[in-house]
Design an enzyme around this catalytic site. Structure first.
Site, mmCIF file in Angstrom:
data_model
loop_
_atom_site.group_PDB
_atom_site.id
_atom_site.type_symbol
_atom_site.label_atom_id
_atom_site.label_comp_id
_atom_site.label_asym_id
_atom_site.label_seq_id
_atom_site.Cartn_x
_atom_site.Cartn_y
_atom_site.Cartn_z
ATOM 1 N N GLN A 1 -4.442 -5.146 7.389
ATOM 2 C CA GLN A 1 -5.574 -5.755 6.790
ATOM 3 C C GLN A 1 -5.687 -7.367 7.322
ATOM 4 O O GLN A 1 -6.655 -8.234 6.866
ATOM 5 C CB GLN A 1 -5.356 -6.177 5.141
ATOM 6 C CG GLN A 1 -5.593 -4.969 4.335
ATOM 7 C CD GLN A 1 -6.863 -4.321 4.263
ATOM 8 O OE1 GLN A 1 -7.855 -5.095 4.741
ATOM 9 N NE2 GLN A 1 -7.192 -3.226 3.965
ATOM 10 N N ASP B 1 3.015 -4.630 8.369
ATOM 11 C CA ASP B 1 1.832 -3.896 8.325
ATOM 12 C C ASP B 1 0.860 -4.766 8.398
ATOM 13 O O ASP B 1 0.621 -5.239 7.335
ATOM 14 C CB ASP B 1 2.011 -3.118 6.576
ATOM 15 C CG ASP B 1 0.568 -2.412 6.287
ATOM 16 O OD1 ASP B 1 -0.223 -2.717 7.061
ATOM 17 O OD2 ASP B 1 0.578 -1.813 5.292
ATOM 18 N N CYS C 1 -5.055 2.565 -3.310
ATOM 19 C CA CYS C 1 -3.552 3.194 -2.798
ATOM 20 C C CYS C 1 -2.446 2.274 -3.112
ATOM 21 O O CYS C 1 -1.833 1.946 -2.321
ATOM 22 C CB CYS C 1 -3.597 3.392 -1.255
ATOM 23 S SG CYS C 1 -4.687 4.701 -0.997
ATOM 24 N N HIS D 1 0.856 -1.385 0.058
ATOM 25 C CA HIS D 1 -0.009 0.058 -0.025
ATOM 26 C C HIS D 1 1.027 1.107 0.157
ATOM 27 O O HIS D 1 2.027 1.050 0.606
ATOM 28 C CB HIS D 1 -1.001 -0.036 1.353
ATOM 29 C CG HIS D 1 -1.787 0.898 1.745
ATOM 30 N ND1 HIS D 1 -1.691 2.152 1.904
ATOM 31 C CD2 HIS D 1 -3.238 1.020 1.268
ATOM 32 C CE1 HIS D 1 -2.694 2.983 2.087
ATOM 33 N NE2 HIS D 1 -3.584 2.057 1.288
ATOM 34 N N LYS E 1 -10.172 -0.423 10.888
ATOM 35 C CA LYS E 1 -10.165 -1.529 9.923
ATOM 36 C C LYS E 1 -10.485 -2.941 11.089
ATOM 37 O O LYS E 1 -10.421 -3.876 10.335
ATOM 38 C CB LYS E 1 -8.923 -1.975 9.310
ATOM 39 C CG LYS E 1 -8.711 -0.706 8.097
ATOM 40 C CD LYS E 1 -7.483 -1.345 7.302
ATOM 41 C CE LYS E 1 -7.137 0.061 6.406
ATOM 42 N NZ LYS E 1 -7.956 0.343 5.511
HETATM 43 C C1 LIG Z 1 -2.323 -2.924 3.696
HETATM 44 C C2 LIG Z 1 -2.690 -1.424 4.229
HETATM 45 N N1 LIG Z 1 -1.695 -0.606 4.584
HETATM 46 C C3 LIG Z 1 -1.976 0.496 5.046
HETATM 47 C C4 LIG Z 1 -3.134 1.053 4.910
HETATM 48 C C5 LIG Z 1 -3.357 2.354 5.649
HETATM 49 O O1 LIG Z 1 -3.980 2.566 6.561
HETATM 50 P P1 LIG Z 1 -4.826 3.858 7.147
HETATM 51 O O2 LIG Z 1 -5.156 4.393 5.994
HETATM 52 O O3 LIG Z 1 -5.529 3.261 8.099
HETATM 53 O O4 LIG Z 1 -3.675 4.328 7.735
HETATM 54 C C6 LIG Z 1 -4.154 0.179 4.387
HETATM 55 C C7 LIG Z 1 -5.353 0.836 4.087
HETATM 56 O O5 LIG Z 1 -6.359 0.532 3.126
HETATM 57 C C8 LIG Z 1 -3.935 -0.995 3.884
HETATM 58 O O6 LIG Z 1 -5.010 -1.833 3.188
#
Ligand SMILES: Cc1ncc(COP(=O)(O)O)c(C=O)c1O
Length: 408
Positions: free
Chosen positions: A202, A199, A365, A122, A225
Site C-alpha cells: 500500500q 509489506d 483480507c 493483511h 497497486k
Molecule cells: C497491505 C497489503 N498487503 C498485501 C496485499 C496483497 O497484495 P496482492 O493481492 O497483490 O498479493 C494487499 C492487497 O490488498 C495489501 O493491501
C-alpha cells in the site's frame, strides 16, 4: 498546482460510465487503474518483440530479454537498490512474502522460533507464517494497535526484546490507513538482531520506499497497486540473504546444472524465477514506474494527502459514520475505512455502485483486525492521484442517499 485533469486523460478507463453515471473509482487500494503508456507497453511487447527470455539467441528473444532486464533495473532504481540482481520478479506481494517464508523461514527458523507480526496485517502477511508454523511450530506474536489505530510501539519494543527471528510488518495498513514509523522500527529491530520484512503493497506507489533509507532486509510489493499490470510483483532482499536462501520453485531457468540425482541452482535473481516469468507484466511495471516518476512521488503524496484530508473532514461530519484508524491525514495512506450505523457495508457499496461510485466493502483480507475492532466488515474508499474532490463530494452525497434509503 497539481493538474489532476491532465493526468486523468492518461487513464482511458476513467472516462467510462458505470450504470449511466461517470465512474468515480475509489477502490485504488485493491488495484489502481492503468495509464495508456502501461497498456501500450504491454500491447507493444506482444505486437513487436514477444519471445521467451534468457533461452534463445534469436533477435526477438534478445529483445525480450533486454526489455525484461531493463524493467528489473528500473525497479531497482525506483526503490533505491544499487544491485538489480536483488530484484526478484514474482506475481504479487503475497507470493513475495510466501517466498521469504518458505525459502528463508523453512531453512533458518528453528522449532519454536518467534515471528513478530502486527495486528494490522493483511492475510498475505499472516497466512504464510501460519502455514510454516504447522511444520516449525512458530511462536507467532502480534504487536498491538492502540485505540486510534497506531502501532503500540512500547508493546512492539517488548516483543523485540525477546529476540524473535523476524519482524514482518506492513508499511501502510490497508484498513486503518496508518503509516508505520518504519525508520524507528527497523533501527530498533536491527539493534536487537531481528530481521525485518516490509509489506509495501500500500505504500510503494504512493509514498515510495527507499531501501537505503529504511534498510529493511526484505521488501514485498505488487505492480498492480502502482499503476502496473496484474500478475507482476517484486521481492527485494539484500544480496547476502538471497545467496543463502533455497529456491522456492524448481524448474527451467533457475538451474545452473542438472543431473539425474541433483542440480545446482542458478545465480540470483534467476534462482528464484523458475519457469517462464510474466515478461510482458515486467515490461508494463517498468512503464508504470516511468509514469510515477513523470508525475513525481512527492507531488503524488502531497496531492493524495490533500484528498484524504478533504475526505476525512467531510466524512466525519456525517451522522452515524465512524472513521476507522488515525484522524490525522498526515499519518495515513490515501485510504479511509469506515462504518455506518445500522447499514451493512455491502449494502452501502451496492447503492454507491448504482451511482457509478466504486468503493470496497468487507474485511479487506484483514479478518483478525476486524475481529479486534468488533465489526465483521467495513467500507473503504481509497484514492489515487487521479481522483478529484468532486468524486469525494459524490461519495458523500451517495452515503447520504444510502442512509435515506436504508435508515429506518
Ligand atoms: C497491505 C497489503 N498487503 C498485501 C496485499 C496483497 O497484495 P496482492 O493481492 O497483490 O498479493 C494487499 C492487497 O490488498 C495489501 O493491501
Amino acid at each position: 498546482m497539481f493538474d489532476v485533469q491532465k493526468f486523468r486523460k492518461d487513464f482511458p478507463i476513467l472516462s467510462r460510465e458505470v450504470r449511466g453515471r461517470p465512474l468515480a473509482y475509489l477502490d485504488n487500494a485493491a488495484t489502481t487503474q492503468k495509464p495508456r503508456s502501461v497498456i501500450r507497453s504491454v500491447s507493444r511487447f506482444y505486437q513487436k518483440c514477444n519471445a521467451n527470455i534468457h533461452r534463445g539467441i534469436h533477435s526477438l528473444s534478445e529483445e525480450a530479454t533486454l526489455a525484461y532486464e531493463k524493467a528489473r533495473k528500473k525497479t531497482a532504481q525506483f526503490i533505491g537498490a544499487d544491485d538489480a540482481r536483488e530484484i526478484i520478479f514474482v506475481r504479487n506481494t503475497t507470493e513475495a512474502i510466501n517466498l521469504v517464508a518458505f525459502s528463508w523461514g523453512k531453512r533458518f527458523f528453528k522449532d519454536g522460533d518467534a515471528v513478530v507480526l502486527t495486528e494490522m496485517e493483511h492475510h498475505a502477511n499472516i497466512i504464510p507464517w501460519l502455514i510454516l508454523s504447522q511444520e516449525k511450530h512458530l511462536n507467532i506474536k502480534y504487536a498491538r494497535i492502540d485505540s486510534q489505530g497506531y502501532l503500540d510501539l512500547n508493546h512492539l519494543w517488548g516483543l523485540l526484546d525477546a529476540h524473535p527471528s523476524l519482524l514482518s510488518l506492513t508499511h501502510v495498513s490497508n484498513v486503518l490507513g496508518t503509516i508505520n514509523p518504519l525508520g524507528q522500527i527497523i533501527k530498533r529491530a536491527h539493534e536487537k538482531g531481528v530481521l525485518v520484512l516490509v509489506d509495501a503493497a500500500q505504500s510503494v506507489g504512493h509514498l515510495g520506499f527507499n531501501v537505503k533509507k529504511y534498510r529493511a532486509d526484505f521488501l514485498a510489493f505488487s505492480g498492480h497497486k502502482m499503476l502496473g499490470p496484474t500478475g507482476i510483483g517484486v521481492l527485494w532482499a539484500k544480496r547476502e540473504h538471497l545467496e543463502k536462501m533455497m529456491p522456492f520453485l524448481g524448474g527451467g531457468g533457475m538451474i545452473d546444472e542438472v543431473y539425474w540425482q541433483r542440480f545446482t541452482p542458478n545465480r540470483c535473481p534467476e534462482k528464484f524465477e523458475a519457469g517462464t516469468p510474466n515478461i510482458a507484466g515486467a515490461v508494463g511495471l517498468g512503464a508504470a514506474i516511468d509514469y510515477l516518476d513523470f508525475v513525481g512521488l512527492e507531488r503524488i503524496y502531497k496531492y493524495e494527502e490533500e484528498l484524504t484530508s478533504y475526505a476525512l473532514q467531510k466524512l466525519t461530519r456525517l451522522d452515524g459514520l465512524k472513521i476507522i484508524g488515525p484522524e490525522n491525514s498526515v499519518d495515513r495512506g490515501a485510504l479511509i475505512s469506515f462504518s455506518l450505523a445500522g447499514i451493512h457495508p455491502h449494502d452501502l457499496a451496492t447503492i454507491l455502485d448504482e451511482q457509478g461510485i466504486a468503493i470496497r466493502s468487507g474485511h479487506h483480507c484483514a479478518m483478525p483486525l476486524h475481529q479486534k475492532l468488533g465489526i465483521p466488515a467495513s467500507a473503504r474508499a481509497s484514492f489515487c492521484f487521479y481522483n478529484t474532490k468532486k468524486e469525494i463530494d459524490r461519495l458523500i452525497e451517495g452515503i447520504r442517499k444510502a442512509r435515506q434509503l436504508l435508515d429506518r
